[in-house]
Design an enzyme around this catalytic site. Structure first.
Site, mmCIF file in Angstrom:
data_model
loop_
_atom_site.group_PDB
_atom_site.id
_atom_site.type_symbol
_atom_site.label_atom_id
_atom_site.label_comp_id
_atom_site.label_asym_id
_atom_site.label_seq_id
_atom_site.Cartn_x
_atom_site.Cartn_y
_atom_site.Cartn_z
ATOM 1 N N GLU A 195 0.871 -1.504 0.166
ATOM 2 C CA GLU A 195 -0.153 -0.235 -0.083
ATOM 3 C C GLU A 195 0.525 1.021 -0.492
ATOM 4 O O GLU A 195 0.323 1.928 -0.466
ATOM 5 C CB GLU A 195 -1.028 0.479 1.344
ATOM 6 C CG GLU A 195 -1.693 -1.369 1.138
ATOM 7 C CD GLU A 195 -3.296 -1.072 2.473
ATOM 8 O OE1 GLU A 195 -2.402 -0.137 3.171
ATOM 9 O OE2 GLU A 195 -3.347 -1.763 2.679
ATOM 10 N N LEU A 196 2.025 1.610 0.786
ATOM 11 C CA LEU A 196 2.698 1.911 0.656
ATOM 12 C C LEU A 196 4.037 3.078 -0.331
ATOM 13 O O LEU A 196 3.437 3.472 -0.482
ATOM 14 C CB LEU A 196 3.985 2.274 1.654
ATOM 15 C CG LEU A 196 4.984 3.231 2.441
ATOM 16 C CD1 LEU A 196 3.929 4.954 2.582
ATOM 17 C CD2 LEU A 196 5.606 2.819 2.926
#
Length: 1142
Positions: free
Chosen positions: A85-86
Site C-alpha cells: 500500500e505504501l
C-alpha cells in the site's frame, strides 16, 4: 472543519489509513477513524471491504483518496500489504494526486530512515519469507520517501486525544489545500460543465499526447499518431482538445468525423474531398479528374496541416491518407482515432492507447453527473458503480445522469440490475463495435463471456479452434477481439470488462437463440430446456443450480440441440467445495443428440453413474465432472480424439478409467479424492501427450501399471495411503509427489529421471532406504524426506548432484550423513534439515554453499562442526550437544546478510564450544566491518547467537547487572576508528511459562551530545531471538541464556546526524535491553546482565582477528587475546563501577 456537503467535500474516501492491523486496528486506528468521521471526514480502512473482494481494490481506494495517513509503528514492516500500500501511496504522491501525512506511532523517525533494529530486521525477515524478490527495493524507496515528509510523532506518554486533534487539524488543512487546487467550490448543480472540467483533471493523458504530437512544434518532423481504445473511453474528447490547441499553431486544419453507423459508406473520394475542402477552407471544390489530394497537392504543400480522422473503422481510409504522403508538408500533424488498433499494422505511426479514468477522477465525474452528496450509503454505492464502469467516462456520465436526483433506495435498486441491463447510451456505443465483428468473432465474444471469462488463453484458443485447428482461427479471433478492445489478455488469461460482459448477456437474447442462459432464480429453467423452440440453433447452455429447488431433469432436455457445443451446470454459491446437494436429478437417465458436436461439458455434482450411452465424444475437448456420482465415464471404450482436459476430482464412486483409454491427446487428468479408484488401466500408455496426472488422496490405489507415458511431467500421488510400490511410468517427470504413501523403497529405475526437479517423499513411514542411483538425478533441486521415520541411511552419492539445493531429512532415523556430502556431489546444497533425528551423534559439514541448517531436537547430537558460510542455524533442544567447532575461512564480502545461530536449550555445551561459537560470529563479522559493503544495503548487518549461560563474557569491557547500561563514549569517536559494536544480554526465562515462536531480544540505544543541549538520537537493534526458522511450532526455553549480537558501527553512526544533515559526535551512550514478542515487552523474561564492546581499526586495518582454537581455555585467556582488538579502558574516561552498574 470540513462539512459533509457536496459543495465542499472531496470524493470519498477522503482519507486512506495505511497501518499495521494486528497492532493498531482495535485501538489507535479505531479511535482515529471515529474522530475523522465525527469531523465530517470520510475515512477508509481495509475492514470497509467485504470478504472475498480482490485485494487490488485497496489500491483503487488509495487512488480515490485525497489524503493518505501512513501510520508507521513497530510492527509495520511485518506486513507486505502495508508496504505494498505504501508503495502505491508514494506513486500517487509522486503524481501529485495524493497528500501523504506520515504518523510515527511510538516509533522514532530515525528508525524508519535507517531501518534500525526490530523495524529493519522485520523487513529483512519479510523479504526472505516472500521469496527475496525485487519488492525490497520498492519497499525501501517508499519508506525512505515517506520518512522525508513532514510528519506527526506520537510519544508513549503523549495524550492521545490531543494527538488525534492534531491529526484532524493536519488532515483538514490538507483537504482545504486540495479543494483549493482542484477548484471544487462551485456546487454541482451550479456548474453544468463540471463533468467536462473534471475529465480535464486527467491532464496526464493530454500531456502524453501533446508530447507524441509535438504540439509546441519544436521540430520540423511530420507526426502521425493513432489514438485507440474502447468505446466511451474518451478518445474523441482528447483529440478535440489537441485539435483546439494545434489550431493556434498551424493555420490549415480539418477534423473529419466518420458517422459510426455509416462509416463504411463513406468512399475514398469522399474522404479526400472532405480533407481538401477543410484544409483549403473552400466548399464544393470541383475535381476534374484524378484524386483530390493529387490534384491539389501543390496547394496543400504550401503550409503545414493538421488532419484529424475520428471514428475510422476501415483500414483503407487510413491507407488512403498515409500511403502516399507527398501532399503533406513536413512538420504537419496527423491524428487517427479508432477502436481497432489492428488498422495500423504495417504503418509507421505512434499509437496512444487511452487509459480509463483512475478511481479518483471517476468518482468526481460520477458525483458531478449525479449531483449527489457523499452522505449515508451513497459513498458505498458510488464505489460499486465506479468498479463496474472500470474508468470508462461515458459509462460514468451515463449512470451518473441516470441517477441524478434519485434516492438511496433507487440507487440500490439500479445497482441490483446493473449487470443485467445496460444504460441505453452505453448499449448504443458498444453495439456499434459488436456490429462491426464478423460472425466468428461474434460467436467467440459471446462464448468467452458465457463460459470462459478469466480462463487461460491457450485453453480458450483450443476450444475455439476445435473445427479449424489447421488454420488456428481461435487464436486469430482472440487476437482480433483484443485489438478491438472487447477483451484483454493479462498474464496469459482472457479477461472481459464488466460493461462488455453485461452487453454480451443482453446480446445472447438477440443472438438467434444460439445461447441459453438459465440463472438460478428462474425456477422453470429445466422445463424450458425441453419445451423451448429453436433448439437446433443452440450453441451453449448454462444452468445455475445455486438457488434452484431440487427437481428432475427430463431425459430429452438436450435432444434436438444438434449444434450444441458448450454445456455448463454449476452452482455460483458453491463453486468448488462440493458441500451442497445436487439440485438436478436424472430419474430416466439422459440423452444427447445422436451426432452431437459438444466440445465442453462442466457439470458440478453430475447425478448419473456414467455419461449417456449414446454420447459420442468425437469433438469433446474438456470434460469436468467434479464431486459427481459417476462410477465410470461411459460404458465401454469410446474414441475421444480431441479430449485434452478431464477433471473427475472428488468423484468418490469412480472405480474405472477404461473409458478414457482412447483419448490419446489428453493433457491433464485430475482424479484427486477419487477414493474408490484401485488401479489405472494399462491403456493409459497410449496417452502420449499427458503432462499432468493428479491422484492425490486416491486412498484405494495400491499400484501403478507397468507402462511408459512419454510426456508426463507432473505426477501427484500424495496421500495414496495404500500405494506400497512405486513404478516409474515416465522418464520425463519433473515433479514427483509420493508424500504420505506406503512405499518402502524406490525402484532402481528412479535413476532414469534425468529431468526430475522435485522429489517429495515426506511422511513415507515405511520407507527404509534409498537406492544409490538417487545420485543419478542430476537435475534434482529439492529432495524432501521429512518424517520418514524408518529411513535409517542416506546413500553415498557418487554422482554429481550439483543442482540439489534443498535436502529435508527431519524426523528420519539416519545415523550419519554420507561421507561425500562435502565433496563435489552435493557441493551446492543450500538448505539441510535434520531436525528431530535421534541417531546422529556427530556432524561435520564443510560444504561451502550451505546457508540454512536445521537441527532442532536432535537429542543425541554431541558434536557439531559449523559450515563456513551459514546464515541460519537452529539447534534448539539439542540436549546432548557438547562440542561445537568451526572451520574458519575468510567470509565472502557478498555475505552481508543477517545471520542467526541458535543454541537454545543446548544445556550441555562446553565453555570451549561457546568460545568457538563466539569466534565463528567474530569471523562472520569481518565481511561487515567495512562501511563500503553496507552503505547501499537497506538493513542492519547483524550476527546474532544465543546459548545457555548466566555470564557476560569477560572480553565485554563494559557490563553491568540489570537491563540499563550508560557509558561515556571515547573522545576519538569522530576519527572513524570504530568499526562495530558487540552487544551481550543474559536473560532469565525461569518465570516465563508460555511458549512462543517470536521472542526477540532488543537493545534500545540512545546517543547524547552534551555539547549541543538536549540533542539525542535513538535507534533499536535486535540482538538476537528465538524465532522459528521454518515452522509455526512454539518453543519453550527452560534456563538462563546468553545472547550476543554484532552490528557494524556504520549502522549506528549513520544515525548521528542533525536535521540539517550535519554529523555530530555523541559523547554518551545509554543502552536499554528488553525481551519482546514482536509487539510488546515480555516482562516474565528478565534481563539479568548486559554489556557491550566497541571494535576498532588499527592503522587502517581491522585488528580483530580472533585466535581461538578448539582446546579448553579460560575466559581470562580469551579476554587477553581480544584485548588488543577491543577498546581499552583508558579510552572511555571513567571506567569505575561498571560491574556494579551506574
Amino acid at each position: 472543519m470540513v462539512a459533509s456537503s457536496s459543495a465542499n467535500v472531496n470524493v470519498g474516501p477522503q482519507v486512506f489509513i495505511n497501518f499495521r492491523g494486528a497492532e493498531l486496528r482495535k485501538n489507535f486506528v479505531s479511535h482515529l477513524k471515529d474522530a475523522l468521521e465525527r469531523n465530517g471526514i470520510n475515512a477508509y480502512i481495509d475492514s470497509n471491504e467485504h470478504a472475498g473482494e480482490d485485494l487490488d481494490i485497496l489500491f483503487r481506494r488509495i487512488e480515490e483518496s485525497t489524503v493518505a495517513l501512513t501510520i508507521l509503528s513497530r510492527r509495520y514492516t511485518e506486513s507486505h500489504w502495508c508496504l505494498g500500500e505504501l508503495v502505491h501511496i508514494m506513486k500517487c504522491v509522486d503524481r501529485r494526486t495524493l497528500w501523504v501525512i506520515p504518523i510515527f506511532y511510538k516509533l522514532e523517525p530515525g528508525t524508519v530512515k535507517k531501518l534500525d533494529g526490530e523495524f529493519g530486521v522485520q523487513l529483512w525477515n519479510l523479504w526472505r519469507k516472500v521469496g527475496r524478490d525485487d519488492r525490497i527495493l520498492k519497499w525501501d524507496a517508499a519508506l525512505q520517501g515517506v520518512a522525508k515528509k513532514i510528519a506527526l510523532e506520537s510519544e508513549i506518554s503523549r495524550d492521545e486525544v490531543a494527538f488525534l486533534d492534531k491529526i484532524i487539524e493536519e488532515v483538514q488543512n490538507a483537504l482545504t489545500k486540495d479543494l483549493s487546487l482542484r477548484e471544487l467550490n462551485p456546487k454541482p448543480e451550479e456548474s453544468p460543465n463540471r463533468a467536462t472540467n473534471i475529465i480535464k483533471s486527467g491532464g496526464q493523458r493530454l500531456k502524453q499526447l501533446e508530447e507524441k504530437l509535438d504540439v509546441e512544434c519544436n521540430d520540423n518532423d511530420t507526426r502521425v499518431v493513432g489514438i485507440v481504445g474502447m468505446a466511451g473511453i474518451g478518445k474523441t474528447y482528447l483529440a478535440k482538445n489537441l485539435f483546439e490547441k494545434l489550431k493556434t499553431k498551424i493555420g490549415r486544419h480539418v477534423f473529419v468525423e466518420f458517422p459510426r453507423e455509416k462509416s463504411n459508406e463513406q468512399g475514398l473520394e469522399w474522404l479526400q474531398k472532405t480533407i481538401v475542402e477543410g484544409l483549403l477552407n473552400q466548399e464544393n471544390i470541383i475535381f476534374s479528374n484524378g484524386s483530390p489530394l493529387e490534384v491539389w497537392k501543390n496547394r496543400l504543400l504550401e503550409k503545414k496541416v493538421v488532419v484529424v480522422l475520428d471514428g475510422v473503422s476501415d483500414k483503407k481510409h487510413i491507407d488512403e491518407v498515409l500511403r502516399n504522403r507527398d501532399w503533406i508538408k513536413r512538420g504537419s500533424k496527423i491524428v487517427i482515432i479508432t477502436r481497432d488498433k489492428s488498422l495500423f499494422k504495417g504503418l509507421e505511426c505512434d499509437l496512444y492507447e487511452v487509459p480509463g479514468l483512475n478511481d479518483r477522477e471517476g468518482l468526481e465525474l460520477f458525483r458531478a453527473q449525479s449531483c449527489t452528496t457523499l452522505e449515508g450509503k451513497f459513498m458505498e454505492l458510488l464505489r460499486k458503480f465506479l468498479d463496474y464502469a472500470g474508468g470508462n467516462p461515458l459509462a460514468l456520465k451515463a449512470y451518473g445522469g441516470e441517477l441524478k436526483g434519485k434516492e438511496e433506495d433507487q440507487w440500490e435498486e439500479r445497482l441490483g440490475t446493473l449487470t443485467q441491463i445496460l444504460n441505453p447510451e452505453i448499449r448504443k456505443e458498444l453495439k456499434i463495435s459488436y456490429d462491426e465483428l464478423n460472425s466468428e468473432q461474434k460467436d467467440a465474444l459471446l462464448e468467452i463471456a458465457c463460459f470462459f471469462r478469466s480462463q487461460d488463453e491457450d485453453y480458450i484458443t483450443t476450444l475455439l479452434d476445435s473445427f479449424h485447428q489447421e488454420s488456428a482461427k481461435g487464436s486469430t479471433e482472440i487476437r482480433d477481439l483484443e485489438e478491438k478492445f472487447l477483451i484483454r489478455v493479462y498474464d496469459g488469461r482472457v479477461e472481459m470488462q464488466d460493461l462488455w460482459l453485461t452487453m454480451c448477456k443482453e446480446l445472447v437474447g438477440t443472438s438467434e437463440g444460439k445461447y441459453w442462459l438459465f440463472p438460478s432464480k428462474i425456477a422453470e429453467s429445466t422445463d424450458a430446456l425441453k419445451t423451448k423452440e429453436g433448439k437446433e440453433e443452440v450453441r451453449g447452455v448454462t444452468i445455475d443450480m445455486s438457488k434452484m429447488d431440487e427437481k428432475p431433469l427430463d431425459n430429452q432436455a438436450f435432444i434436438g440441440m444438434s449444434n450444441l457445443r458448450y454445456l455448463k451446470v454449476y452452482s455460483s454459491t458453491d463453486p468448488s467445495n462440493g458441500e451442497a446437494k445436487c439440485k438436478l436429478n436424472l430419474p430416466d437417465g439422459l440423452e444427447f443428440p445422436e451426432d452431437n458436436i459438444i466440445r465442453y461439458i462442466y457439470w458440478m455434482k453430475f447425478p448419473g453413474e456414467e455419461l449417456p450411452s449414446n454420447f459420442k465424444p468425437n469433438n469433446l475437448i474438456h470434460l469436468s465432472l467434479p464431486y459427481s456420482k459417476i462410477k465410470c465415464v461411459w460404458q465401454g471404450t469410446k474414441v475421444a480424439p480431441k479430449l485434452k482436459w478431464v477433471d473427475l476430482s472428488h468423484s468418490s464412486n469412480l472405480s474405472s478409467l477404461s473409458g478414457l483409454s482412447k483419448a490419446p491427446n489428453l493433457l491433464r487428468l485430475n482424479l484427486e479424492g477419487c477414493i474408490s479408484l484401485k488401479e489405472l488401466p494399462e491403456e493409459m500408455k497410449d496417452m502420449k501427450n499427458l503432462v499432468f496426472l493428479n491422484l492425490r488422496e486416491c486412498t484405494s490405489l495400491s499400484s501403478l501399471p507397468d507402462i511408459n507415458m512419454d510426456s508426463l511431467k507432473v505426477l501427484i500421488l500424495s496421500g495414496c495411503s495404500k500405494l506400497q510400490k512405486f513404478q516409474v511410468i515416465s522418464e520425463k517427470l519433473e515433479k514427483l509427489y509420493l508424500n504420505g504413501t506406503a512405499v518402502n523403497t524406490l525402484p532402481p529405475t528412479i535413476g532414469n529421471l534425468q529431468r526430475l526437479i522435485l522429489l517429495n517423499l515426506k511422511d513415507c513411514k515405511n520407507l527404509v532406504t534409498l537406492p544409490n542411483c538417487i545420485g543419478k538425478l542430476i537435475s534434482l533441486q529439492q529432495l524432501k524426506l521429512s518424517r520418514c521415520s524408518n529411513l535409517n541411511s542416506f546413500p553415498d552419492v557418487k554422482d554429481n548432484m550439483v543442482n540439489l539445493r534443498i535436502l529435508l531429512l527431519g524426523g528420519t532415523s539416519i545415523t550419519e550423513m554420507p561421507c561425500n556430502i562435502d565433496g563435489s556431489s552435493l557441493s551446492l546444497l543450500q538448505r539441510l534439515c535434520l531436525s528431530g533425528n535421534a541417531n546422529i551423534r556427530t556432524l561435520e559439514l564443510n560444504t561451502s554453499h550451505l546457508k540454512w541448517l536445521e537441527l532442532k531436537y536432535c537429542k543425541n547430537l554431541t558434536s557439531l562442526q559449523l559450515p563456513p558460510h551459514l546464515q541460519c542455524l537452529d539447534a534448539h533442544g539439542c540436549i546432548s550437544l557438547r562440542t561445537v567447532t568451526s572451520s574458519l575461512v575468510h567470509p565472502r564480502p557478498t555475505e552481508n546478510f543477517h545471520s542467526t545461530l541458535m543454541f537454545t536449550n543446548c544445556n550441555e555445551l562446553e565453555q570451549v564450544s561457546k568460545n568457538a561459537i563466539i569466534s565463528y560470529a567474530h569471523e562472520k563479522c569481518r565481511s561487515m566491518s567495512d562501511d563500503g559493503y553496507n552503505r547501499d544495503f537497506v538493513f542492519n548487518s547483524l550476527i546474532g547467537t544465543c546459548f545457555p549461560g548466566c555470564d557476560v563474557p569477560l572480553w565485554f569491557n563494559h557490563q553491568t547487572f540489570g537491563s540499563i547500561l550508560k557509558r561515556t563514549l571515547p573522545r576519538d569517536l569522530k576519527e572513524g576508528r570504530v568499526n562495530g559494536v558487540f552487544l551481550c544480554v543474559v536473560v532469565s526465562f525461569k518465570e516465563f511459562k508460555g511458549q512462543t515462536n517470536t521472542l526477540q531480544v532488543k537493545c534500545n540505544c540512545e546517543f547524547t551530545d552534551h555539547a549541543i543541549i538536549r540533542l539525542r538520537r535513538k535507534i533499536s537493534i535486535i540482538v538476537g531471538g528465538c524465532s522459528e526458522l521454518s515452522s509455526d511450532e512454539s518453543r519453550k526455553i527452560d534456563s538462563d541464556h546468553v545472547f550476543i549480537g554484532y552490528t557494524n558501527w556504520f549502522n549506528t553512526n549513520k544515525s548521528q546526524k542533525n536535521e540539517d544533515d550535519k554529523e555530530y559526535v555523541p559523547t554518551e551512550i545509554s543502552l536499554g535491553f528488553e525481551v519482546t514478542d514482536g509487539a510488546s515487552e515480555v516482562r516474565e523474561c528478565e534481563v539479568m546482565k548486559c554489556g557491550f564492546s566497541l571494535l576498532y581499526n588499527s592503522e587502517g586495518a581491522v585488528s580483530w582477528e580472533p585466535r581461538f582454537d578448539a582446546s579448553p581455555r579460560s575466559e581470562e585467556s580469551i579476554h587477553g587475546e581480544l584485548a588488543s582488538h577491543i577498546a581499552s579502558e583508558h579510552d572511555f574516561g571513567d571506567s569505575n563501577g561498571l560491574l556494579n552498574g551506574e
